[in-house]
Design an enzyme around this catalytic site. Structure first.
Site, PDB file in Angstrom:
ATOM      1  N   SER A  13      15.610  51.874  55.340  1.00  0.00           N
ATOM      2  CA  SER A  13      14.344  51.460  55.961  1.00  0.00           C
ATOM      3  C   SER A  13      13.149  52.077  55.246  1.00  0.00           C
ATOM      4  O   SER A  13      12.005  51.805  55.618  1.00  0.00           O
ATOM      5  CB  SER A  13      14.326  51.844  57.441  1.00  0.00           C
ATOM      6  OG  SER A  13      14.584  53.226  57.598  1.00  0.00           O
ATOM      7  N   ASN A  33      17.343  60.252  65.634  1.00  0.00           N
ATOM      8  CA  ASN A  33      17.157  59.316  66.745  1.00  0.00           C
ATOM      9  C   ASN A  33      15.935  59.667  67.596  1.00  0.00           C
ATOM     10  O   ASN A  33      15.136  58.793  67.941  1.00  0.00           O
ATOM     11  CB  ASN A  33      18.415  59.267  67.626  1.00  0.00           C
ATOM     12  CG  ASN A  33      19.622  58.774  66.848  1.00  0.00           C
ATOM     13  OD1 ASN A  33      19.489  58.325  65.712  1.00  0.00           O
ATOM     14  ND2 ASN A  33      20.806  58.875  67.451  1.00  0.00           N
ATOM     15  N   THR A  71     -14.421  20.043  80.579  1.00  0.00           N
ATOM     16  CA  THR A  71     -13.059  20.102  81.122  1.00  0.00           C
ATOM     17  C   THR A  71     -12.358  18.908  80.480  1.00  0.00           C
ATOM     18  O   THR A  71     -13.009  17.871  80.243  1.00  0.00           O
ATOM     19  CB  THR A  71     -13.022  19.985  82.667  1.00  0.00           C
ATOM     20  OG1 THR A  71     -13.625  18.744  83.035  1.00  0.00           O
ATOM     21  CG2 THR A  71     -13.766  21.118  83.347  1.00  0.00           C
ATOM     22  N   HIS A  72     -11.107  19.057  80.169  1.00  0.00           N
ATOM     23  CA  HIS A  72     -10.363  18.009  79.462  1.00  0.00           C
ATOM     24  C   HIS A  72     -11.054  17.613  78.145  1.00  0.00           C
ATOM     25  O   HIS A  72     -10.927  16.478  77.700  1.00  0.00           O
ATOM     26  CB  HIS A  72     -10.182  16.756  80.337  1.00  0.00           C
ATOM     27  CG  HIS A  72      -9.749  17.079  81.734  1.00  0.00           C
ATOM     28  ND1 HIS A  72      -8.436  17.294  82.079  1.00  0.00           N
ATOM     29  CD2 HIS A  72     -10.471  17.271  82.867  1.00  0.00           C
ATOM     30  CE1 HIS A  72      -8.371  17.583  83.369  1.00  0.00           C
ATOM     31  NE2 HIS A  72      -9.584  17.577  83.871  1.00  0.00           N
ATOM     32  N   SER A  86     -13.446  23.206  49.117  1.00  0.00           N
ATOM     33  CA  SER A  86     -12.259  22.476  48.717  1.00  0.00           C
ATOM     34  C   SER A  86     -12.271  22.335  47.202  1.00  0.00           C
ATOM     35  O   SER A  86     -13.333  22.223  46.595  1.00  0.00           O
ATOM     36  CB  SER A  86     -12.276  21.101  49.388  1.00  0.00           C
ATOM     37  OG  SER A  86     -11.550  20.175  48.612  1.00  0.00           O
ATOM     38  N   LYS A 131     -17.147  20.013  51.165  1.00  0.00           N
ATOM     39  CA  LYS A 131     -16.462  20.691  52.262  1.00  0.00           C
ATOM     40  C   LYS A 131     -16.838  22.169  52.406  1.00  0.00           C
ATOM     41  O   LYS A 131     -17.029  22.874  51.430  1.00  0.00           O
ATOM     42  CB  LYS A 131     -14.934  20.630  52.061  1.00  0.00           C
ATOM     43  CG  LYS A 131     -14.336  19.253  52.125  1.00  0.00           C
ATOM     44  CD  LYS A 131     -14.416  18.626  53.511  1.00  0.00           C
ATOM     45  CE  LYS A 131     -13.461  19.236  54.502  1.00  0.00           C
ATOM     46  NZ  LYS A 131     -12.083  18.852  54.264  1.00  0.00           N
ATOM     47  N   ASN A 189     -14.914  24.789  54.752  1.00  0.00           N
ATOM     48  CA  ASN A 189     -13.805  24.837  55.705  1.00  0.00           C
ATOM     49  C   ASN A 189     -13.749  26.168  56.462  1.00  0.00           C
ATOM     50  O   ASN A 189     -13.932  27.222  55.864  1.00  0.00           O
ATOM     51  CB  ASN A 189     -12.478  24.639  54.970  1.00  0.00           C
ATOM     52  CG  ASN A 189     -12.381  23.269  54.328  1.00  0.00           C
ATOM     53  OD1 ASN A 189     -12.919  22.306  54.858  1.00  0.00           O
ATOM     54  ND2 ASN A 189     -11.724  23.195  53.188  1.00  0.00           N
ATOM     55  N   GLU A 226      -9.072  29.295  61.243  1.00  0.00           N
ATOM     56  CA  GLU A 226      -7.801  28.569  61.162  1.00  0.00           C
ATOM     57  C   GLU A 226      -6.634  29.532  60.948  1.00  0.00           C
ATOM     58  O   GLU A 226      -5.557  29.378  61.537  1.00  0.00           O
ATOM     59  CB  GLU A 226      -7.838  27.539  60.025  1.00  0.00           C
ATOM     60  CG  GLU A 226      -8.688  26.330  60.377  1.00  0.00           C
ATOM     61  CD  GLU A 226      -8.847  25.331  59.235  1.00  0.00           C
ATOM     62  OE1 GLU A 226      -9.529  24.333  59.449  1.00  0.00           O
ATOM     63  OE2 GLU A 226      -8.297  25.557  58.140  1.00  0.00           O
ATOM     64  N   TYR A 275      21.196  55.184  71.191  1.00  0.00           N
ATOM     65  CA  TYR A 275      20.645  54.649  69.936  1.00  0.00           C
ATOM     66  C   TYR A 275      21.677  53.790  69.221  1.00  0.00           C
ATOM     67  O   TYR A 275      22.847  54.146  69.106  1.00  0.00           O
ATOM     68  CB  TYR A 275      20.205  55.795  69.004  1.00  0.00           C
ATOM     69  CG  TYR A 275      19.687  55.270  67.681  1.00  0.00           C
ATOM     70  CD1 TYR A 275      18.348  54.921  67.539  1.00  0.00           C
ATOM     71  CD2 TYR A 275      20.541  55.053  66.599  1.00  0.00           C
ATOM     72  CE1 TYR A 275      17.872  54.394  66.345  1.00  0.00           C
ATOM     73  CE2 TYR A 275      20.078  54.526  65.399  1.00  0.00           C
ATOM     74  CZ  TYR A 275      18.741  54.191  65.281  1.00  0.00           C
ATOM     75  OH  TYR A 275      18.279  53.664  64.108  1.00  0.00           O
ATOM     76  N   LYS A 332      10.695  47.995  63.526  1.00  0.00           N
ATOM     77  CA  LYS A 332       9.466  48.456  62.875  1.00  0.00           C
ATOM     78  C   LYS A 332       8.625  47.381  62.209  1.00  0.00           C
ATOM     79  O   LYS A 332       7.416  47.320  62.421  1.00  0.00           O
ATOM     80  CB  LYS A 332       9.805  49.530  61.840  1.00  0.00           C
ATOM     81  CG  LYS A 332      10.108  50.851  62.501  1.00  0.00           C
ATOM     82  CD  LYS A 332      10.698  51.834  61.535  1.00  0.00           C
ATOM     83  CE  LYS A 332      11.566  52.816  62.270  1.00  0.00           C
ATOM     84  NZ  LYS A 332      12.714  52.188  62.980  1.00  0.00           N
TER      85      LYS A 332
HETATM   86  N1  ARG Z   1      15.865  54.802  60.067  1.00  0.00           N
HETATM   87  C1  ARG Z   1      16.344  54.913  61.410  1.00  0.00           C
HETATM   88  C2  ARG Z   1      15.587  53.992  62.348  1.00  0.00           C
HETATM   89  O1  ARG Z   1      14.567  53.539  61.969  1.00  0.00           O
HETATM   90  C3  ARG Z   1      16.185  56.311  61.887  1.00  0.00           C
HETATM   91  C4  ARG Z   1      17.210  56.717  62.900  1.00  0.00           C
HETATM   92  C5  ARG Z   1      18.556  56.609  62.304  1.00  0.00           C
HETATM   93  N2  ARG Z   1      19.554  57.257  63.103  1.00  0.00           N
HETATM   94  C6  ARG Z   1      20.846  57.092  62.821  1.00  0.00           C
HETATM   95  N3  ARG Z   1      21.662  57.745  63.531  1.00  0.00           N
HETATM   96  N4  ARG Z   1      21.236  56.263  61.912  1.00  0.00           N
HETATM   97  O2  ARG Z   1      15.988  53.717  63.443  1.00  0.00           O
END
Ligand code: ARG
Length: 470
Positions: A36, A123, A168-169, A290, A296, A298, A303, A330, A338
């Site tokens: 990660s 964790n 409205t509408h 454009s 144009k 835009n 948007e 966990y 994330k």
């Molecule tokens: N990179 C992990 C996460 O984002 C951190 C926790 C990992 N814990 C484990 N026991 N593998 O959740």
């Protein structure tokens, strides 16, 4: 990003934190699949902050010496600088932000670095980092929401008297003031602000101390860590502490509502600046041309806001789905929390920042608003209300006005263009004063109660919003 092997025992062999237990390394694909660090490295400042509080507490209870603590503080400062200067060597082998920082600390200060992880787990560490990061994002979003409400209130004050058709509408319904229309969005954003502030209370609980899932055998002082990190409360159950992501879902839900509101406003901006409508102009810096059609201009920014609402809704659904059916405590699934959460926060931050500037610089074409309000018999309800004041029951008045509207349609004129004698064919008591209620100004100015569209009320509403912000 490099693959790097460690000279230190904890990470010896295959340079992974748990490698002594394993007889073969993971494949390159599995390494990339499970890592990660490419996205969680943005948590680094919060990871360091959490580690320093944990270390301080371990020193207080005598698990770390003061020398160890000082070495950790110093090492972390070096790491902070390396990250800020982009000289920190992030390694995919070390999986995530936590192990990368810990490994570098051990490189810099040796054994004291290896003692830091006493009584904690990644964790509870990651749950703490995300909460610290999110708390900061919430504070930024709240201040942007306040800025945008202020920009809307200031523009509303300038246009408390500017009359436009209310719809409205998407059909002309009754005249309203442009200031009133803008303040409808300030009300939505006010609720968004309250929701984020409410969500912040539950974000601001300390998971650290839960360790892997069951707590720790060391006599930790969680209150001290909470105080050092500015948490208002301590997560009360270690299993819940490491696995809970409700706070992230709540945030995404508040973010989705913010985007939904801004998407509605964007849709109106797009409509209002269409040459067919011509109510407003956005500053050129929010528009593009454009490549083929030279005429144009835009409305790209609104948007895109409308479009980006989809991804934030998606993040909300993804997080709900991520958590659905996960057993305690966990699970690695949680690592998937994330990217969507980061993107939701980035999207509302950028969108709100742009909107503050865009709404402050909006150019209003009062004449087009006015002529649009004059089409579509916008004051028909006022004529019905007038008849009610003459003693006609509202339902009968409604019918009578419908006949008057039909007469106008045949003559291709507005209600206010009908001569008094013709109006009196609908009701004998109609007098000269009827023309006061049939004008646009008359129609808006009588709606003079809390929440009404009268200019006086719009000014009051804007002032209340500005006072909230003060
Ligand atoms: N990179 C992990 C996460 O984002 C951190 C926790 C990992 N814990 C484990 N026991 N593998 O959740």
């Amino acid at each position: 990003m490099t693959d790097r092997s460690s000279p230190h025992s904890q990470f010896d062999n295959k340079s992974q934190a748990w490698s002594a237990r394993f007889s073969e390394p993971v494949s390159e694909l599995v390494k990339r699949y499970t890592a990660s660090v490419t996205f969680d490295k943005r948590l680094a400042p919060f990871d360091i902050e959490g580690s320093l509080a944990h270390a301080r507490m371990l020193a207080t209870i005598g698990i770390l010496s003061e020398d160890d603590l000082q070495a950790i503080n110093k090492g972390m400062q070096t790491i902070r600088d390396e990250i800020a200067n982009n000289t920190f060597d992030w390694s995919l082998d070390l999986e995530d932000v936590h192990l990368n920082i810990e490994k570098r600390l051990v490189e810099l200060i040796g054994d004291a670095g290896k003692r830091l992880h006493t009584g904690r787990s990644r964790n509870d560490q990651v749950a703490t980092d995300i909460r610290l990061w999110l708390r900061n994002e919430i504070d930024i979003a709240c201040s942007l929401l306040a800025d945008l409400r202020q920009a809307l209130a200031n523009t509303a004050l300038k246009h408390a008297d500017t009359i436009m058709p209310g719809f409205t509408h998407l059909q002309v319904a009754q005249p309203v003031t442009f200031g009133h229309h803008l303040l409808a969005y300030a009300q939505m954003l006010g609720r968004d602000l309250e929701r984020l502030q409410d969500c912040r209370q539950r974000v601001n609980h300390l998971p650290l101390g839960a360790a892997a899932l069951a707590g720790t055998s060391f006599p930790i002082d969680r209150q001290q860590v909470a105080d050092l990190l500015g948490f208002d409360a301590i997560c009360q159950n270690s299993l819940d502490a490491v696995s809970d992501r409700d706070f992230a879902i709540e945030f995404c839900s508040a973010a989705a509502l913010i985007m939904m509101h801004l998407s509605r406003l964007s849709e109106e901006l797009i409509l209002w600046m269409s040459p067919r409508v011509g109510f407003i102009e956005l500053a050129d810096r929010f528009c593009t041309g454009s490549s083929i059609m030279p005429q144009k201009k835009n409305p790209d920014v609104p948007e895109l806001v409308r479009g980006k609402t989809g991804r934030v809704n998606g993040h909300l659904i993804a997080l709900l789905t991520l958590m659905k059916g996960q057993p305690l405590a966990y699970n690695k699934d949680n690592q998937e929390d994330k990217e969507g959460l980061f993107d939701a926060a980035d999207t509302i931050r950028d969108t709100l920042t742009i909107f503050v500037d865009m709404m402050a610089g909006i150019q209003v074409n009062k004449a087009s608003m006015r002529s649009a309000a004059l089409q579509g018999f916008a004051t028909a309800t006022d004529l019905a209300d007038y008849l009610v004041r003459k003693g006609v029951p509202f339902r009968d008045a409604h019918e009578t006005v419908a006949l008057a509207v039909r007469m106008c349609e045949q003559r291709e004129c507005d209600l206010s263009d009908l001569p008094l004698a013709d109006l009196q064919t609908f009701h004998a008591d109609i007098g000269e004063d009827v023309y006061d209620v049939l004008t646009l100004e008359g129609s808006v100015s009588v709606r003079n109660h809390v929440g009404g569209t009268a200019p006086e009320q719009v000014r009051e509403q804007a002032r209340r919003i500005l006072a909230d912000n003060a």
